[in-house]
Structure formats: structure tokens, C-alpha cells
Design an enzyme around this catalytic site. Structure first.
Site, short mmCIF file in Angstrom:
data_model
loop_
_atom_site.label_atom_id
_atom_site.label_comp_id
_atom_site.label_asym_id
_atom_site.label_seq_id
_atom_site.Cartn_x
_atom_site.Cartn_y
_atom_site.Cartn_z
N ASP A 1 0.84 -1.20 0.00
CA ASP A 1 0.00 0.00 0.00
C ASP A 1 0.87 1.25 0.00
O ASP A 1 2.08 1.18 0.21
CB ASP A 1 -0.87 0.01 1.27
CG ASP A 1 -2.00 -1.01 1.18
OD1 ASP A 1 -2.32 -1.43 0.06
OD2 ASP A 1 -2.55 -1.36 2.24
N LYS B 1 -2.20 1.25 -7.89
CA LYS B 1 -2.32 1.56 -9.33
C LYS B 1 -1.95 0.35 -10.16
O LYS B 1 -0.99 -0.33 -9.88
CB LYS B 1 -1.34 2.66 -9.70
CG LYS B 1 -1.94 4.04 -9.75
CD LYS B 1 -0.96 4.99 -10.40
CE LYS B 1 -0.96 6.33 -9.68
NZ LYS B 1 0.37 6.77 -9.37
N MET C 1 -7.03 8.29 10.25
CA MET C 1 -7.67 8.86 9.05
C MET C 1 -8.60 10.02 9.42
O MET C 1 -9.73 10.11 8.91
CB MET C 1 -8.49 7.79 8.31
CG MET C 1 -7.61 6.69 7.74
SD MET C 1 -8.53 5.37 6.94
CE MET C 1 -8.77 4.24 8.30
N1 SAH Z 1 -3.34 -0.51 9.35
C1 SAH Z 1 -2.77 0.80 9.65
C2 SAH Z 1 -3.79 1.91 9.51
C3 SAH Z 1 -4.21 2.15 8.08
S1 SAH Z 1 -5.37 3.44 7.93
C4 SAH Z 1 -2.17 0.77 11.06
O1 SAH Z 1 -2.39 -0.18 11.81
O2 SAH Z 1 -1.45 1.71 11.40
C5 SAH Z 1 -4.36 4.79 7.50
C6 SAH Z 1 -4.20 5.72 8.68
O3 SAH Z 1 -3.20 5.24 9.56
C7 SAH Z 1 -3.72 7.11 8.32
O4 SAH Z 1 -4.78 7.93 7.87
C8 SAH Z 1 -3.18 7.58 9.64
O5 SAH Z 1 -4.21 7.95 10.52
C9 SAH Z 1 -2.55 6.31 10.17
N2 SAH Z 1 -1.11 6.22 9.88
C10 SAH Z 1 -0.49 5.29 9.16
N3 SAH Z 1 0.85 5.49 9.14
C11 SAH Z 1 1.07 6.60 9.89
C12 SAH Z 1 2.23 7.33 10.26
N4 SAH Z 1 3.45 6.96 9.89
N5 SAH Z 1 2.07 8.42 11.05
C13 SAH Z 1 0.86 8.80 11.45
N6 SAH Z 1 -0.27 8.16 11.12
C14 SAH Z 1 -0.17 7.08 10.34
#
Ligand code: SAH
Length: 280
Positions: A46, A68, A183
Site C-alpha cells: 500500500d 495503481k 484517518m
Molecule cells: N493498518 C494501519 C492503519 C491504516 S489506515 C495501522 O495499523 O497503522 C491509515 C491511517 O493510519 C492514516 O490515515 C493515519 O491515521 C494512520 N497512519 C499510518 N501510518 C502513519 C504514520 N506513519 N504516522 C501517522 N499516522 C499514520
């Protein structure tokens, strides 16, 4: 991988490993994830997987971005699952690499169900979720005995892209002492308003951790009443984690990364070290 290699599984052809890549810093990968990167034939990742982590694949492995393909800008979840199934049925070792943890707001469940339906064998490798990694990096414990014995993970984005309506915001406001939002930047104002309407105080502390655990990490400390405006004003960019609750006050004494960067030492008793702001 040294001595660990013997206890780590062999990646069999035709399998999918649904793997968490952690929040960014390659040091936060698990040994299982690294073991998968070193054996996979194809890595389907992703947008949020760090380039440094993708550079760890075995030479000769194919790296595909799930976002993509064939010029199509944003494939449906079904298309991604279909691609995983195709690769596996072609006898490849398929590493499905997702930011953070695959089973937390990562649609890992949907992909796993599709694999089950197609009869494709799989393993799930958990990862450090951005909420955990980001808060640790910001010096904010998720729970603390004096402030909260529960924590709520919330997404600010439903399937339709709107603030989730299938949640009881009133109950959340009243029953969740600490809330960690994923998010949430786009709809932060509306989310904050719903929590305020549910009775949360406008001066409740909030921390926004952007690009957590990467070189570009930024932390903004603000309050529930001001967070949306301050995020806009500071130009904070996604991805970001938003922490809401008294736990954020602990950062005053536990910002170990800031202390490290500035060469200062941390002071004890953070909950009581701020003038006029005592945690309940
Ligand atoms: N499965 C992922 C979440 C995916 S949803 C997990 O467990 O972290 C995507 C969201 O994750 C983003 O919108 C943000 O809120 C958060 N996120 C992912 N990577 C991040 C990062 N390096 N710093 C801050 N927020 C992050």
C-alpha cells in the site's frame, strides 16, 4: 537473520503472507515481516509502506503498488484481493504488505476472507499500528493508571469517506477517556464537534502526530476546541494520528525524542508539572 532464522517459517509457494509493515521506521518491523521480505517472490504494498522497507526485499522479487495498475487510479478492494489470488495460484510467494497492522483499519480482514473463499492458504503477521508507534514516539502512553483504563481506536473515515455514522458519538464522548483517531485530518473539525457536543471539554488536550516514526515526524499539541484550526494553520499533513485525552499531558514529561534531539533531560512527575493544569 542469524540465529533467529531457524525458528522462522519457510515461505511456501502459493501462500499469501498478510503482513504489517509498522508505521514507517524499518526498526519497527517484526522478524516475521523481515523473514517474509527476504523470501517473497512478489510484494504487493500500500501507499503507506516506507520506501526504506520496500528496499529490503530479496533481489529479484517483484514489488507492486496496490494503488495503481494498468493506469487505473484507484482499484477496488476486490481487484486487489483478486490480484493476490492470481499471484498465489500462479505459485508465487506473495507478501501483502500493509502499513501498521493489517487487521487494524487495514482491510486485512476483507483480503483474508477473499483468500479463504478462493482456497488460498495464508498467514497473518501483525505489525505495530500507527496509533501505538506514533504515540510511543510522541511520548504519550496509551493508558496510564491515573488517567484512563480504556482506550478507543476510531477511524474518522467510513466506507463512504464520511465521518462514521454507525457510531454512538454521545456514548464515545462519555465513555472513552482516551481516543486515538486514524484517518481523521480531513474531518477533524466535525469529529471534534461531535465529541464536544457529547460533553467533552474544549480544553481537553489533543496531540496530532504526523508521519510518525519517519524523519518527517511532526507533533502538534493542541486542544479539542482548537485542534482543527491549529492543524490547518500549521499545515500538518497526513498520515496522522490524533490522540485525545488526559494521556496527552504526560508528554510534558515523557517527550523522550524531543529531549534526545535537544540534548535536554526529562523532568519527573509530568502530570503535576504543568502550572494550573492538574489531571483529574
Ligand atoms: N493498518 C494501519 C492503519 C491504516 S489506515 C495501522 O495499523 O497503522 C491509515 C491511517 O493510519 C492514516 O490515515 C493515519 O491515521 C494512520 N497512519 C499510518 N501510518 C502513519 C504514520 N506513519 N504516522 C501517522 N499516522 C499514520
Amino acid at each position: 537473520m542469524g540465529d533467529h532464522a531457524t525458528s522462522l517459517p519457510r515461505f511456501e509457494p502459493g501462500w499469501v503472507w498478510l503482513t504489517g509493515a509498522g508505521p514507517g521506521d524499518p526498526g519497527l518491523l517484526t522478524l516475521h515481516a523481515l523473514n517474509g521480505l527476504e523470501q517473497a517472490d512478489v510484494v504487493v504494498h500500500d501507499a503507506l509502506v516506507d520506501p526504506e522497507i520496500l528496499a529490503m526485499v530479496r533481489p529479484g522479487a517483484v514489488v507492486e503498488y496496490a494503488g495503481k495498475r494498468g493506469g487505473k487510479p484507484s482499484p477496488k478492494q476486490a481487484d486487489i484481493s483478486f490480484r493476490l489470488i492470481q499471484h498465489a495460484k500462479a505459485g508465487l510467494r506473495v507478501l501483502r504488505l500493509k502499513g501498521g497492522d493489517p487487521f487494524l483499519f487495514g482491510r486485512g480482514g476483507e483480503e483474508a476472507l477473499a483468500l479463504v473463499e478462493a482456497g488460498v492458504p495464508f498467514r497473518v503477521i501483525p505489525g505495530i499500528s500507527a496509533g501505538l508507534g506514533g504515540l510511543a514516539q510522541a511520548g504519550i502512553p496509551l493508558t496510564h493508571r491515573e488517567t484512563n483504563s480504556a482506550v478507543t481506536f476510531l477511524t474518522g473515515h467510513s466506507v463512504t469517506g464520511e465521518v462514521p455514522d454507525n457510531l454512538n458519538w454521545q456514548a464515545l464522548a462519555q465513555g472513552s477517556p482516551a481516543i486515538v483517531l486514524y484517518m481523521a485530518l480531513k474531518h477533524l473539525e466535525e469529529i471534534a464537534n461531535r465529541l464536544l457536543a457529547g460533553g467533552r471539554p474544549a480544553d481537553e488536550p489533543v496531540a496530532v502526530v504526523s508521519k510518525a516514526t519517519t524523519e518527517a515526524q511532526q507533533v502538534l499539541e493542541t486542544s479539542l476546541g482548537r485542534c482543527a484550526a491549529e492543524v490547518r494553520a500549521a499545515g500538518i499533513e497526513p498520515p496522522a494520528i490524533v490522540a485525545i485525552g488526559e494521556i496527552v499531558r504526560l508528554r510534558a514529561g515523557l517527550d523522550w525524542l524531543g529531549a534526545l534531539a535537544e540534548g535536554r533531560s526529562l523532568s519527573a512527575d509530568p502530570l503535576n508539572s504543568r502550572q494550573g493544569r492538574q489531571a483529574g
